[in-house]
Design a protein around this motif. Structure first.
Motif, short mmCIF file in Angstrom:
data_model
loop_
_atom_site.label_atom_id
_atom_site.label_comp_id
_atom_site.label_asym_id
_atom_site.label_seq_id
_atom_site.Cartn_x
_atom_site.Cartn_y
_atom_site.Cartn_z
N ASP A 37 0.82 -1.21 0.00
CA ASP A 37 0.00 0.00 0.00
C ASP A 37 0.86 1.26 0.00
OD1 ASP A 37 -2.30 -1.52 -0.05
OD2 ASP A 37 -2.62 -1.40 2.11
N ASP A 38 2.06 1.20 0.57
CA ASP A 38 2.96 2.34 0.62
C ASP A 38 3.65 2.59 -0.72
OD1 ASP A 38 2.30 2.66 3.27
OD2 ASP A 38 4.06 1.61 4.01
N ASN A 39 3.62 1.63 -1.60
CA ASN A 39 4.30 1.73 -2.89
C ASN A 39 3.40 2.45 -3.89
OD1 ASN A 39 5.53 1.34 -5.36
ND2 ASN A 39 5.86 -0.85 -5.07
N PRO A 40 3.85 3.60 -4.42
CA PRO A 40 3.00 4.33 -5.36
C PRO A 40 2.77 3.59 -6.68
CG PRO A 40 5.17 5.32 -5.23
CD PRO A 40 5.11 4.26 -4.17
N HIS A 41 3.61 2.62 -6.98
CA HIS A 41 3.48 1.86 -8.22
C HIS A 41 2.59 0.63 -8.08
CE1 HIS A 41 6.59 4.27 -10.07
NE2 HIS A 41 7.38 4.03 -9.04
N ALA A 42 2.16 0.35 -6.86
CA ALA A 42 1.43 -0.89 -6.58
C ALA A 42 0.12 -1.00 -7.37
CB ALA A 42 1.14 -1.01 -5.09
N SER A 43 -0.52 0.10 -7.66
CA SER A 43 -1.81 0.04 -8.34
C SER A 43 -1.69 0.09 -9.86
CB SER A 43 -2.70 1.19 -7.87
OG SER A 43 -2.12 2.42 -8.22
N LEU A 44 -0.48 0.29 -10.37
CA LEU A 44 -0.30 0.36 -11.82
C LEU A 44 -0.43 -1.02 -12.46
CD1 LEU A 44 2.84 2.67 -12.15
CD2 LEU A 44 0.48 3.25 -12.68
N PRO A 45 -0.93 -1.08 -13.68
CA PRO A 45 -0.88 -2.34 -14.43
C PRO A 45 0.59 -2.73 -14.66
CG PRO A 45 -2.32 -0.75 -15.51
CD PRO A 45 -1.62 -0.02 -14.41
N ILE A 46 0.83 -3.99 -14.85
CA ILE A 46 2.20 -4.49 -14.97
C ILE A 46 2.98 -3.76 -16.05
CG2 ILE A 46 3.59 -6.51 -15.60
CD1 ILE A 46 1.39 -8.22 -14.26
N SER A 70 2.56 -0.78 -17.38
CA SER A 70 2.84 0.60 -16.99
C SER A 70 3.94 0.66 -15.94
CB SER A 70 1.58 1.27 -16.45
OG SER A 70 0.61 1.37 -17.46
N TYR A 71 3.88 -0.26 -14.99
CA TYR A 71 4.91 -0.31 -13.94
C TYR A 71 6.29 -0.54 -14.56
CZ TYR A 71 7.81 -2.28 -10.27
OH TYR A 71 8.85 -2.55 -9.43
N LEU A 72 6.38 -1.53 -15.42
CA LEU A 72 7.67 -1.83 -16.05
C LEU A 72 8.14 -0.70 -16.95
CD1 LEU A 72 7.19 -5.60 -16.92
CD2 LEU A 72 8.57 -4.63 -15.09
N ASP A 73 7.22 -0.11 -17.72
CA ASP A 73 7.57 0.99 -18.61
C ASP A 73 8.08 2.21 -17.85
OD1 ASP A 73 7.00 -0.39 -20.93
OD2 ASP A 73 5.01 0.52 -21.20
#
Length: 70
Positions: free
Chosen positions: A18-27, A29-32
């Motif tokens: 929950d503390d990770n701002p990237h946690a809600s991104l699709p895979i 988008s996160y990798l990109d």
């Protein structure tokens, strides 16, 4: 008793996520946004250098140029 310890670990992991701002991104988008830019730079260097051990070269490149290194 082991079940209680497992549930605490799962709750702890969920809180960290929950503390990770990237946690809600699709895979993708996160990798990109996190991995692909530095990986492409490393692959570009790799193709120019053409070392005998490309995996070791790329690994060292990523470690040395990690934009998240503190």
């Amino acid at each position: 008793m082991a079940d209680k310890d497992d549930s605490k670990q799962i709750d702890h992991d969920k809180g960290a996520k929950d503390d990770n701002p990237h946690a809600s991104l699709p895979i993708r988008s996160y990798l990109d946004s996190t991995v692909v830019p530095i990986l492409l730079q490393g692959l570009s260097e790799l193709s120019q250098e053409r070392p005998d051990d490309p995996v070791d070269f790329l690994g060292n490149y990523l470690i040395k140029n990690n934009p998240n290194r503190k």
